[in-house]
Structures are given as structure tokens and as C-alpha cells.
Design a protein around this motif. Structure first.
Motif, PDB file in Angstrom:
ATOM      1  N   THR A   1      37.783  20.965 -24.769  1.00  0.00           N
ATOM      2  CA  THR A   1      37.985  20.341 -23.453  1.00  0.00           C
ATOM      3  C   THR A   1      39.350  19.677 -23.316  1.00  0.00           C
ATOM      4  N   GLY A   2      39.816  19.069 -24.415  1.00  0.00           N
ATOM      5  CA  GLY A   2      41.122  18.406 -24.357  1.00  0.00           C
ATOM      6  C   GLY A   2      42.228  19.410 -24.076  1.00  0.00           C
ATOM      7  N   ALA A   3      42.259  20.476 -24.870  1.00  0.00           N
ATOM      8  CA  ALA A   3      43.273  21.518 -24.689  1.00  0.00           C
ATOM      9  C   ALA A   3      43.144  22.127 -23.293  1.00  0.00           C
ATOM     10  N   ALA A   4      41.903  22.254 -22.843  1.00  0.00           N
ATOM     11  CA  ALA A   4      41.665  22.866 -21.536  1.00  0.00           C
ATOM     12  C   ALA A   4      42.256  22.018 -20.414  1.00  0.00           C
TER      13      ALA A   4
ATOM     14  N   GLN B   1      55.389  18.889 -23.017  1.00  0.00           N
ATOM     15  CA  GLN B   1      54.786  19.019 -21.677  1.00  0.00           C
ATOM     16  C   GLN B   1      53.425  19.710 -21.710  1.00  0.00           C
ATOM     17  N   ILE B   2      53.156  20.440 -22.786  1.00  0.00           N
ATOM     18  CA  ILE B   2      51.855  21.128 -22.857  1.00  0.00           C
ATOM     19  C   ILE B   2      51.154  20.837 -24.192  1.00  0.00           C
TER      20      ILE B   2
ATOM     21  N   THR C   1      40.067  17.461 -31.238  1.00  0.00           N
ATOM     22  CA  THR C   1      39.117  18.410 -31.801  1.00  0.00           C
ATOM     23  C   THR C   1      37.673  17.950 -31.668  1.00  0.00           C
ATOM     24  N   SER C   2      37.489  16.722 -31.174  1.00  0.00           N
ATOM     25  CA  SER C   2      36.141  16.152 -31.236  1.00  0.00           C
ATOM     26  C   SER C   2      35.096  17.051 -30.567  1.00  0.00           C
ATOM     27  N   ASN C   3      35.448  17.526 -29.397  1.00  0.00           N
ATOM     28  CA  ASN C   3      34.474  18.319 -28.659  1.00  0.00           C
ATOM     29  C   ASN C   3      34.145  19.640 -29.367  1.00  0.00           C
ATOM     30  N   ALA C   4      35.211  20.269 -29.851  1.00  0.00           N
ATOM     31  CA  ALA C   4      35.005  21.534 -30.547  1.00  0.00           C
ATOM     32  C   ALA C   4      34.164  21.311 -31.799  1.00  0.00           C
TER      33      ALA C   4
END
Ligand code: HEC
Ligand code: HEC
Ligand code: HEC
Ligand code: HEC
Length: 485
Positions: A356-359, A465-466, A472-475
Motif C-alpha cells: 500500500t505504501g509503494a502504491a 520524488q518517487i 513493508t508492513s502491509n506486505a
């Protein structure tokens, strides 16, 4: 910016008409030219002005792609500049590599480019090594249909040994006949030469051709798609050549060269640099005064609307055409031969639930709207643009043109990380994790962020910027719960 020399010099100029890098030929050469006239007994008629305009290495750039503001080049800008030129006293030629490649859509684009060159009143297009990747048959038919003359004296039909298009073209300016002869460097690996073609050594071709042309023409211009050293050598070897315009070079000429009897000038730089050679001809077709300029087609030069229309027509035609890239059977997996593809592209939606974070970072970045960008330019069906604005275009499981609005549109997770099917499978089903994505670095970004397609790429500026991947918590939680988040 690759071409730093001129971009640095052009700072402070604010009108595109201003010429820079304008260098008068050295006084020594001028004196030599003047003294060569001294023997003339009857008073010569006033010299006639003749200016040669030439570009090279345009590689499909009808319009600049627009990947960042401040781009140079494009036939749209070239037209604006050449519209101011008097055709009665000028010669306009392309030295070679006007076509982008040999794909079906490259050929489609090239036909619109030929229309553009004709609209700019070009006298001839010499064939470069990119054109020589087409087959003899394709070149013959292009030469027949083209609204502008294609020339090449040393690109031959391998069966008959005769040129596949006109070897030269005679044009008239005032009272002068000017022969335009086209040649290209024959040092081409066999696999890069189109079907049914052969290349002859330039020296052999010219040895046969020049004596005849010298009789017919007042003035011989060689248009040579070859490197700097070969241009010099040709000037040394052939006294018949008055002017040599070159193109397969790393950088446009910094100075005009006078070698033997020839003036040598070259340009290239992806069609962003227009070469100009201004001369005067006396009654016998001798050069009496010369200056030159390499003019950059900067972003301040307005883009010509009629050429933009040609680009739009190309994009419309390509949209409705059935292309080879549309058929997955034609696509090669970029893998070790004999080894079956391990992972396929699954699309960003398959990743966001666990990461979710990366998303979130991705969603807020321009990468997530890269297809929207193409749609706004009506370029969403142009295979010249799609590879860097989607996931996996050109690979069998990647984006295809029929997939408008699909999960593989936009620059997604897998555009950088690679195909993720195995990862998702193993992570979701608690299998043992044998698949690992490879670590990434700046080189992976530069597959897309390079050259004209990006502002100069600097990891320290772009990555923050990206930046993502530490959330990683969600994964991890997802992995613990068997992927049922
Ligand atoms: C080699 C990869 C590549 C190709 C091919 C490519 N682009 Fe791009 N494009 C990029 C990159 C990278 C950026 C972002 C550049 C930057 O941020 O400096 C971009 C940005 C853009 C933007 C600006 C987006 C914005 O709003 O800032 C436009 C418009 C665009 N591209 C259109 C096109 C079109 C039209 C084509 C085809 C003619 C094309 N691109 C082909 C890589 C590519
Ligand atoms: C079922 C949950 C799940 C899904 C779906 C998922 N991942 Fe992961 N991913 C993980 C877990 C768990 C890890 C191990 C590291 C961690 O705990 O963050 C991981 C690690 C990674 C890594 C680090 C390198 C590696 O190979 O371990 C990358 C990169 C990555 N995922 C990208 C993706 C991409 C791209 C997608 C979509 C194609 C995706 N993930 C889909 C759970 C998932
Ligand atoms: C598959 C091609 C591709 C790759 C690989 C790629 N980019 Fe991009 N990038 C683009 C395109 C296309 C755009 C322009 C998107 C738009 O606005 O339409 C872009 C835009 C950007 C932007 C502009 C900022 C924004 O959010 O609009 C940044 C920053 C960026 N990329 C960073 C990176 C970094 C860092 C990497 C490597 C880790 C990378 N890119 C790899 C294609 C790519
Ligand atoms: C523009 C390129 C780019 C895109 C798009 C992108 N990533 Fe990444 N990602 C990177 C880079 C570069 C790193 C840091 C270097 C590395 O870990 O290999 C990274 C790191 C990660 C990591 C941590 C890797 C590790 O080893 O711990 C995960 C997980 C990850 N990305 C998942 C995703 C997911 C999920 C998406 C889509 C929502 C995504 N990324 C989109 C380039 C990208």
C-alpha cells in the motif's frame, strides 16, 4: 543535453533568427579562391548566390515528442526556418537516416515525412544506413512514389548491381547545373542490410560516376552519409567534388573544412542541427565567397502547423492500422534462448493490495498517468511512444494497443521491477519464495529517462520524488495472513 557546445553558446540569444556559430572562412582560403580567379581575362558576370541547407539523422522526428519542455528539433521547426529561404538561390538536402526504423509503422511515418520534405521544397533525400535496412523492393517502391527525390549511388540491387533509386539528381539554379550525388558508408554488418541490397565502396562508385558528371554539371555536390575521416579522404581523393555535405558524425562540424578542391561541412544530432553553407558562384561555377553556420532548431522556433497536421495524419493512420506489434505471436520474449519465460506481467492492481505504501507513492506520481499523457497528445496508439508510457510493451504478456484503459497502461510497478506473476503467486499462496525481483538502480530509470525523452537524469533528484519500498508492513502482514488483506 547531449549537445552542450551549442546550447551553451546560444545562451543569451532570444530570437531564433539570430545565427550563431557563424564563422567566415579563413582569409587564407578566401585569398586562394580569389587568386584562382585572377587568370580570368573577360570581366566575369556578377557572382550568383547559392546557399545549401542540409540536415541528417532526423530518425522519424516529424514533431518533437514533447517528453519535456525545451526540446529541440522536429521537421515542424525545420519548416518554419526554411520557409524564409528563397528556393531560387538555395539547395536543400537530407544526408540520410530520415527514417526511424524498419517496422511497419516506421514506414508509415516515413511516408508522411517524405510529404513534409516535399512541402519544404527539398531537392533530394540521400539514403542513410537506416533506410538501407529496408529491402530493395521497399526502397524501389518508395523511390517511385515519393514526392521528393530519393538518391543513392552506391546502394545497389544485389541481383542486378544497379542502384535501387536515382544515383544522382541534376538541378538548375540560375544558369548553373548542379549535380547532387548521394552515397553512404558501406561498412554495414550484413544483418543490417536490407533484403536484396548490396553496398559498393564509395571510391569505386565515384570513380565511375564523377568524370561523366563533371562534364554535365557546372558544380558537383556530394551528399555523403559517412564519418568525418571518410569525408576528408573523399575530398582528398576526388578533385571533381566542389562541396561535400556529411552526416554520419558524432557532432556537427565546428568549422568549415577546405580539403583539396572541396568544401566539407557536416551535421547530424538527430536532425536538431541545420547545416547552412552560403556560397557565391562566378560565371564558371567557381566558389568565390563562403560562410557557414550550424543552426540549432531550438524550442523558441515556432512549430509549423502544416507539418503538425502530417504528424496527426500519421497518428490517425497508425491507430486504425493492424501492425506487427499487435500480434503476440510476433513478439520475442527477451529471454535466454530455449528457456521458457518464467514470469508474466500482471499489472499494477495486482500489487497495490499488499504494497500500500509503494502504491500510494506511485499513484501520486506522473508514472500513474503516463497513458493519460499520450491520450492528450492523440499518441496513445503510436508504437513510437507506448514503450515508455506502459508496462512491458513489445513482450508477449505486456501492454498491447488493443488494451486501452487496461491494467498494463501507464508506467506501473512492473515497468521497473519486471514481470511479477511468480512473485504474486508465491506470496499469495504461501509457497516457498524462490522468485526474487532483481535490485534496481539509475540504469533502470534511464531505459526511459534518456536523451530527448527526459530532462537530464539525475538519481539524486529523480528518485526522492518517487521513493518507496521501506513501507513493508502491509506486505509483511499480508504474507502472514496468506495474502488475504
Ligand atoms: C524512451 C522512452 C520514451 C518514449 C519512446 C516516449 N516517451 Fe514521453 N516521456 C518519457 C519520460 C521518461 C518522460 C518524463 C520526462 C521527464 O520527467 O523529464 C516523458 C514525458 C512525456 C510527456 C510529458 C508529460 C508531462 O506532463 O510532464 C509527454 C507529453 C510525452 N512524454 C509524450 C510522448 C510522446 C507523444 C511520445 C511518442 C512520440 C513519447 N512520449 C515517447 C519517456 C518516453
Ligand atoms: C500477497 C501479497 C503481495 C503481493 C500481491 C505482491 N507482493 Fe511484493 N512482496 C510481498 C512480500 C511479503 C514481500 C517481502 C518483503 C516485504 O515483506 O515487504 C514482497 C517483496 C517485494 C519486493 C522486494 C523484492 C523481492 O523480490 O522480495 C518487490 C520489488 C515487490 N514485492 C514488488 C511487487 C510487485 C511489483 C507486485 C505486483 C506485481 C507485488 N510485489 C505484489 C507481498 C506481495
Ligand atoms: C518505463 C519507462 C520509465 C521508467 C523505467 C522510469 N520512468 Fe520515470 N517517467 C516515465 C514517464 C513516461 C514519465 C512521464 C509521465 C507523465 O507525466 O506522463 C516519467 C516521469 C518521471 C518523473 C516526473 C515526476 C512526476 O511524478 O511526474 C520522475 C521523478 C521519474 N519519472 C522518476 C523515475 C525514476 C527515479 C525511475 C527509476 C527508478 C524512473 N522514473 C523510471 C517513464 C519511466
Ligand atoms: C519508476 C520505477 C519504479 C516503479 C514504477 C515502482 N518501483 Fe518499486 N522500486 C524501484 C526502485 C528503484 C527501488 C529501490 C531499489 C531496489 O530496491 O531495487 C524500489 C523498491 C521497491 C520495493 C522495496 C524493495 C526491497 O528490496 O526492499 C518494493 C517492495 C517496491 N519497490 C514495490 C513497488 C510497487 C508495489 C510498485 C507499484 C505500486 C513499485 N514498486 C513501482 C523502482 C520502481
Amino acid at each position: 543535453m547531449k549537445y552542450s557546445l551549442v546550447s551553451a553558446r546560444q545562451k543569451g540569444r532570444n530570437r531564433f533568427e539570430l545565427s550563431f556559430l557563424q564563422v567566415l572562412i579563413s582569409p587564407v582560403v578566401a585569398a586562394v579562391l580569389a587568386s584562382s580567379l585572377a587568370g580570368c581575362s573577360k570581366p566575369p558576370p556578377p557572382p550568383q548566390a547559392l546557399s545549401l541547407y542540409f540536415v541528417s539523422d532526423t530518425r522519424g522526428r516529424l514533431v518533437p515528442c514533447g517528453c519535456f519542455s525545451g526540446q529541440y528539433g522536429g521537421l515542424t521547426r525545420l519548416k518554419t526556418v526554411l520557409d524564409r529561404v528563397d528556393p531560387a538561390t538555395s539547395v536543400m538536402v537530407d544526408v540520410g537516416d530520415a527514417i526511424r526504423g524498419v517496422e511497419d509503422y516506421n514506414l508509415m511515418e516515413y511516408r508522411y515525412m517524405l510529404e513534409a520534405y516535399a512541402a519544404m521544397r527539398f531537392d533530394a533525400l540521400n539514403l542513410g544506413q537506416r533506410e538501407a535496412q529496408l529491402s530493395a523492393e521497399q526502397l524501389r517502391s518508395l523511390a517511385q512514389q515519393s514526392p521528393v527525390t530519393l538518391i543513392s549511388a552506391n546502394l545497389l540491387d544485389s541481383q542486378t548491381g544497379t542502384p535501387v533509386c536515382a544515383p544522382w539528381k541534376m538541378i538548375q539554379r540560375g544558369s548553373f547545373k548542379i549535380a547532387l550525388v548521394g552515397v553512404m558508408d558501406p561498412r554495414v554488418p550484413a544483418e543490417n542490410l536490407g533484403r536484396g541490397l548490396a553496398l559498393e565502396k564509395i571510391e569505386i562508385t565515384l570513380g565511375k560516376l564523377l568524370p561523366e558528371l563533371k562534364r554535365k554539371a557546372d558544380f558537383v555536390v556530394l551528399i555523403a552519409f559517412t564519418d568525418e575521416a571518410t569525408l576528408s579522404r573523399l575530398a582528398q581523393d576526388f578533385y571533381e567534388l566542389d562541396i561535400i555535405l556529411g552526416g554520419k558524425v558524432s557532432q556537427p562540424a565546428q568549422a568549415l573544412e577546405k580539403q583539396n578542391r572541396s568544401l566539407v561541412l557536416y551535421t547530424g544530432n538527430e536532425g536538431r542541427a541545420l547545416g547552412i553553407l552560403r556560397t557565391r558562384l562566378d560565371a564558371r561555377g567557381k566558389l568565390t565567397g563562403v560562410d557557414h553556420e550550424i543552426r540549432l532548431l531550438e524550442d523558441r522556433i515556432p512549430e509549423d502547423d502544416s507539418i503538425r497536421v502530417l504528424a496527426e495524419r500519421y497518428r490517425n493512420e497508425v491507430r486504425s492500422a493492424k501492425l506487427s506489434v499487435d500480434d503476440p505471436a510476433n513478439l520475442q520474449e527477451n529471454m535466454v534462448p530455449g528457456v521458457k519465460t518464467v514470469a508474466a506481467y500482471v499489472g499494477t492492481p495486482a500489487c497495490v493490495g499488499c504494497h500500500t505504501g509503494a502504491a500510494k507513492v506511485w499513484q501520486d506520481s506522473g508514472h500513474a498517468s503516463a497513458m493519460e499523457t499520450l491520450i492528450s497528445r492523440k499518441a496513445d496508439a503510436d508504437p513510437n511512444c507506448i514503450p515508455c508510457h506502459t508496462v512491458g510493451f513489445g513482450s508477449p504478456s505486456g501492454y498491447r494497443r488493443e488494451m486501452a484503459g487496461h491494467r498494463l497502461a501507464d508506467v506501473g510497478c512492473e515497468s521497473c521491477h519486471g514481470p511479477g506473476s511468480l512473485h504474486v503467486e508465491q506470496r499469495q499462496n504461501h509457497q516457498s519464495v524462490t522468485f526474487k525481483f532483481r535490485p534496481l538502480g539509475a540504469g533502470d530509470c534511464q531505459q526511459c529517462h534518456h536523451g530527448e525523452f527526459s530532462r537530464p537524469f539525475d538519481w539524486g533528484h529523480f528518485w526522492p520524488q518517487i521513493q518507496h519500498g521501506n513501507e513493508t508492513s502491509n506486505a509483511t502482514a499480508s504474507a502472514r495472513s496468506g495474502g488475504k488483506l
